[in-house]
Scaffold this active site. Structure first.
Site, PDB file in Angstrom:
ATOM      1  N   LYS A 238      -7.658  13.611  11.968  1.00 21.78           N
ATOM      2  CA  LYS A 238      -7.546  12.516  12.933  1.00 21.78           C
ATOM      3  C   LYS A 238      -6.106  11.995  12.974  1.00 21.78           C
ATOM      4  O   LYS A 238      -5.336  12.244  12.044  1.00 21.78           O
ATOM      5  CB  LYS A 238      -8.502  11.399  12.537  1.00 21.78           C
ATOM      6  N   ARG A 334     -18.584  -1.280   8.405  1.00 19.68           N
ATOM      7  CA  ARG A 334     -17.969  -0.955   9.695  1.00 19.68           C
ATOM      8  C   ARG A 334     -19.071  -0.264  10.489  1.00 19.68           C
ATOM      9  O   ARG A 334     -20.144  -0.819  10.626  1.00 19.68           O
ATOM     10  CB  ARG A 334     -16.750  -0.035   9.504  1.00 19.68           C
ATOM     11  N   TYR A 462      22.291  -6.397  14.950  1.00 18.93           N
ATOM     12  CA  TYR A 462      21.764  -7.536  15.709  1.00 18.93           C
ATOM     13  C   TYR A 462      21.657  -8.797  14.851  1.00 18.93           C
ATOM     14  O   TYR A 462      21.335  -8.721  13.664  1.00 18.93           O
ATOM     15  CB  TYR A 462      20.361  -7.207  16.239  1.00 18.93           C
ATOM     16  N   MET A 511      16.181  -0.421  17.521  1.00 20.18           N
ATOM     17  CA  MET A 511      15.133   0.436  18.080  1.00 20.18           C
ATOM     18  C   MET A 511      15.384   1.905  17.765  1.00 20.18           C
ATOM     19  O   MET A 511      14.480   2.636  17.374  1.00 20.18           O
ATOM     20  CB  MET A 511      15.057   0.237  19.597  1.00 20.18           C
TER      21      MET A 511
HETATM   22  C1  LIG Z   1     -10.164   9.227   7.281  1.00 15.87           C
HETATM   23  C2  LIG Z   1     -11.459   9.453   6.679  1.00 15.87           C
HETATM   24  C3  LIG Z   1     -11.603  10.182   5.490  1.00 15.87           C
HETATM   25  C4  LIG Z   1     -10.439  10.692   4.676  1.00 15.87           C
HETATM   26  O1  LIG Z   1     -10.036   9.744   3.749  1.00 15.87           O
HETATM   27  P1  LIG Z   1      -8.805   9.997   2.765  1.00 15.87           P
HETATM   28  O2  LIG Z   1      -8.751   8.792   1.927  1.00 15.87           O
HETATM   29  O3  LIG Z   1      -7.615  10.133   3.636  1.00 15.87           O
HETATM   30  O4  LIG Z   1      -9.104  11.236   2.026  1.00 15.87           O
HETATM   31  C5  LIG Z   1     -12.884  10.448   5.049  1.00 15.87           C
HETATM   32  N1  LIG Z   1     -13.962   9.997   5.724  1.00 15.87           N
HETATM   33  C6  LIG Z   1     -13.861   9.278   6.853  1.00 15.87           C
HETATM   34  C7  LIG Z   1     -15.096   8.811   7.522  1.00 15.87           C
HETATM   35  C8  LIG Z   1     -12.620   8.975   7.364  1.00 15.87           C
HETATM   36  O5  LIG Z   1     -12.514   8.262   8.481  1.00 15.87           O
END
Ligand SMILES: *Cc1c(COP(=O)(O)O)cnc(C)c1O
Length: 566
Positions: A238, A334, A462, A511
């Site tokens: 992701k 969550r 700046y 920036m």
């Molecule tokens: C991002 C994520 C992981 C991975 O977690 P890490 O700590 O980066 O290994 C595992 N499970 C879910 C549901 C996630 O969103």
């Protein structure tokens, strides 16, 4: 020779030999085929020469990987360019073609190949073998350079062009025909193919994020070695694979046989499919409007609410069944079904034949923090209970998974059927012992643009936020907050590595650039700057920023070019 058998465990790089009726085992610090084969030949010879098993084991573990650095770069005309311009023989061509195919992301492949020198084979035999290899690896097109390969054009049956030397290739080709290709540039040293790859590459900005794919594979294997037998792996890709790229990283994970991948959004999954990824892909935040994308690209949704479930079931009254992944909330609070919702969930699933529960999972809130270990165990307990309820109700089994990277080592009992590897793959672990074995995958690097002498009382940047109390030398670096170097690192809070030394950021970060105090270090324009990388752990920068490595890795902005090498 009296070697009777060879055993090789693919994942863990352990090799067993049976020699004169004695078992002999050793480990090598790599997993690829070529290195393993090399090591086996060496071990056989050493045994044959009567060397001690202990000596062989010790020497093997100290081996350095053979320097074969395949660079993957963005090319002109939307192409990808893989550079292997230093050696050329059949074995390395074979390996490089594998890498080409694993990275092609659905593109047609083109090979630019020079004469292969010093093989001792007659040209006809040599190029007949090359032709066979190109057929086996489904190479799309060939550009042959040199009298040897040109003279054997009749051996090849793929679309091809031939040039007598590198000059004529560079003179005649504007390379516009290489649109959307994955191109492997492979030449023997005398052909000077650096000039070819230079022409094919998009010019890099000075500021890049360099991704070491070999380190990624190494980290994957570190985690695999911690898994109980049979436990599967899900690669978390992701957010552009934690900032490291998407299809590139997914391609490597697919090639090295992770079992499935997960992304946050349907669009990320779509990009992976378009990049040639065929593994199952779980989408963790499917939105109701994404259902067509899920369908079309064979993406598997996480289901965390009855509303989403109802919508999916309605869509799935016809057509093939859709694998779904149920998320149970065991205390993170969550997304996910609470344990009390399971009876209703089961009742509904019983009447939704178009959906198939492929896995059930939950997520730890603090698996990396010993202060919360009791809570983590409670989460595991609640999860296994929920799984038992679901399995009894559904009447079939499914994959159960709850562990992220940190949990893999800290809670082996929580590995269940699969683990989800994220930050660990990219080289970060909260566990000091594991951290030591991981390699950092990305290096955020730049170069000094200019060095300024600032007189006593002069100010920099700046708001004139920093003032020289005595004459100072300040280096300007073209990395700013728009690249992901957070503005709160300015004015002495953060450091960069310049010429291998940590120097403080002075003044406010702009920036597009920042300034560091390099007084007395003899720094000049063009000198290397590292924001983070193996020499400067991302955890250190995260500490200076007052955040976690996850945020630092994912905030390197998309304008910073990613360059991959292996
Ligand atoms: C991002 C994520 C992981 C991975 O977690 P890490 O700590 O980066 O290994 C595992 N499970 C879910 C549901 C996630 O969103």
């Amino acid at each position: 020779m009296q070697v009777q058998s060879v055993r090789r465990d693919q994942a863990s790089s352990r090799i067993g030999l049976r020699y004169e009726h004695q078992e002999f085992e050793f480990e090598i610090p790599f997993t690829d085929e070529a290195s393993a084969e090399n090591a086996i030949h060496c071990a056989c010879l050493m045994l044959h020469l009567g060397m001690e098993g202990e000596t062989i084991r010790r020497r093997m573990s100290g081996l350095q990987p053979v320097a074969m650095r395949l660079e993957l770069k963005q090319g002109i005309h939307h192409s990808l360019v893989i550079n292997d311009t230093y050696n050329s023989d059949l074995g390395s061509l074979d390996l490089a073609l594998d890498f080409l195919n694993s990275q092609a992301q659905g593109r047609q492949t083109t090979l630019i190949l020079s004469d292969i020198l010093q093989t001792g084979l007659p040209p006809q035999t040599l190029y007949a073998r090359v032709a066979e290899l190109l057929r086996a690896k489904s190479v799309g097109r060939l550009i042959g350079v040199g009298p040897g390969i040109s003279g054997c054009a009749a051996c090849f049956d793929l679309p091809a062009r031939y040039f007598p030397d590198t000059e004529s290739l560079l003179g005649e080709q504007d390379f516009s025909s290489l649109q959307d290709q994955a191109i492997l540039v492979k030449g023997a040293r005398p052909f000077g193919f650096e000039r070819v790859s230079d022409r094919l590459q998009q010019k890099d900005h000075q500021t890049i994020l360099e991704i070491n794919l070999e380190a990624l594979v190494h980290n994957l294997n570190v985690f695999r070695a911690l898994l109980r037998p049979g436990v599967r792996t899900m690669g978390m890709v992701k957010a552009f694979s934690y900032g490291s790229g998407s299809a590139e990283i997914a391609g490597v994970l697919q090639y090295h046989r992770v079992d499935c991948l997960a992304v946050a959004y349907a669009d990320e999954g779509k990009a992976l499919r378009q990049g040639g990824i065929t593994l199952p892909i779980v989408v963790m935040n499917p939105e109701l409007r994404d259902l067509d994308i899920l369908d079309h690209y064979r993406l598997e949704p996480e289901v965390y609410s009855m509303e989403l479930l109802h919508r999916l079931a309605r869509r799935k009254e016809h057509g093939r069944t859709l694998p779904i992944h149920l998320k149970v909330d065991t205390g993170m609070h969550r997304l996910g079904f609470l344990p009390g919702q399971l009876p209703g969930l089961l009742a509904f699933l019983g009447s939704a034949p178009g959906l198939k529960v492929a896995s059930v999972f939950s997520h730890f809130a603090a698996s990396d923090d010993p202060r919360h270990d009791a809570f983590t165990r409670e989460q595991l307990q609640a999860f296994t209970q929920a799984c038992a309820t679901l399995e009894a109700g559904l009447g079939h089994s499914f994959l159960r998974h709850i562990s992220n990277s940190a949990a893999v080592a800290r809670f082996p009992e929580a590995q269940l059927d699969m683990v989800r590897l994220g930050i660990g793959l990219y080289g970060v672990s909260p566990d000091a012992g594991i951290q030591e074995r991981l390699q950092q995958v990305s290096t955020f690097r730049s170069v000094v643009s200019q060095v300024k002498h600032v007189g006593k009382g002069g100010t920099v940047g700046y708001d004139r936020a920093w003032k020289a109390r005595e004459p100072r030398e300040v280096a300007v670096v073209p990395v700013g907050y728009a690249d992901g170097l957070h503005r709160r690192l300015g004015n002495g809070r953060g450091h960069l590595l310049v010429g291998g030394r940590a120097v403080p950021l002075v003044g406010n970060i702009s920036m597009d650039m920042c300034t560091v105090d390099v007084t007395g270090l003899g720094v000049s324009p063009g000198d290397e700057v590292i924001v983070f990388g193996p020499e400067r752990p991302v955890t250190e920068l995260a500490r200076e920023m007052g955040t976690i490595p996850y945020e630092v890795l994912t905030s390197v902005s998309q304008r910073v070019k990613r360059v991959y090498y292996q």
